[in-house]
Scaffold this active site. Structure first.
Site, PDB file in Angstrom:
ATOM      1  CE1 TYR A   1      -3.544   3.100  -0.134  1.00  0.00           C
ATOM      2  CE2 TYR A   1      -2.419   3.504   2.397  1.00  0.00           C
ATOM      3  CZ  TYR A   1      -2.648   3.799   1.048  1.00  0.00           C
ATOM      4  OH  TYR A   1      -4.173   5.049   2.191  1.00  0.00           O
TER       5      TYR A   1
ATOM      6  CE  LYS B   1      -3.355   5.271  -2.215  1.00  0.00           C
ATOM      7  NZ  LYS B   1      -4.478   5.371  -2.746  1.00  0.00           N
TER       8      LYS B   1
END
Length: 238
Positions: free
Chosen positions: A136, A140
């Site tokens: 994750y 990002k």
């Protein structure tokens, strides 16, 4: 008033931003993963169009791009959709590949907004193994690098990235301690502002915020774009 498309807008921050922008008089087009999700969100915003496409499926993403172009052009597109708890492959497909593909295939709007996260700071970045080594935080960071690259390559489009904070949505969980309203206020403001000079920014709660300096490395930006083009077979138009 503006015409605005928001990915991942059946719940969470995407839906909250859509509701707020709709209440301000903007024309909102929603995005749902499947027909069931579309029917659910229709109850929330019955007057909004809803486009359907599974962002983990490249052919569906391409079809979604066609749907967007068929009803466009748009003033603003918000790439809000994302997953946190999934396999690395799924995180990469939804969080990175989908916004890259849509950016490359959709007719250019006036404004682009990419939802990143403060968790990108210091994230790992394995450009040679993006499909298997993207967690994750890394996704990002890639989204921020993508936004910075777009702002540089398309100077006539106001392109920015936003950190909504750790907010109590389904993704954020009940332990999240940031301000929910502030979490989507940045999307709303950037989507509706007339100030086209705001571009290339990374914003948290409407203000420029600290971000990983790798995002400004143009050679890294180009390398990421090259890898995404190889994986998808789609080049970003310059």
């Amino acid at each position: 008033m503006s015409k605005i498309f928001i990915t991942g807008s059946t719940d969470g921050l995407g839906l909250l931003a859509a509701k707020k922008l709709s209440s301000m008089g903007h024309e909102i087009v929603l995005h749902a993963r499947n027909q069931k999700r579309a029917e659910d969100v229709h109850q929330e915003l019955p007057n909004s169009k809803i486009l359907i496409g599974d962002l983990s499926n490249q052919s569906e993403v391409k079809n979604l791009a066609k749907q967007i172009n068929d009803i466009g052009p748009f003033d603003t597109i918000i790439y809000n959709a994302g997953v946190a708890s999934a396999s690395h492959q799924l995180i990469f497909k939804i969080n990175v590949l989908a916004p890259y593909l849509l950016t490359a295939l959709v007719d250019k709007p006036k404004r682009l907004i990419y939802v990143s996260s403060g968790m990108h700071n210091g994230a790992s970045l394995d450009l040679n193994n993006l499909e298997t080594n993207t967690d994750y935080s890394s996704s990002k960071l890639q989204v921020l690098i993508l936004a910075k690259a777009i702002a540089r390559l398309w100077p006539n489009i106001a392109t920015n990235a936003i950190d909504p904070g750790w907010v109590p949505t389904k993704m954020g969980g009940s332990g999240a301690n940031d301000d929910l309203e502030q979490g989507y206020a940045g999307q709303v403001w950037l989507a509706s502002t007339k100030d086209s000079s705001i571009t290339g920014q990374y914003l948290y709660h409407l203000k420029p915020s600290h971000y990983d300096s790798r995002a400004d490395d143009t050679s890294l930006q180009e390398e990421l774009l090259d890898q995404l083009a190889k994986i998808t077979g789609i080049q970003l138009p310059h």
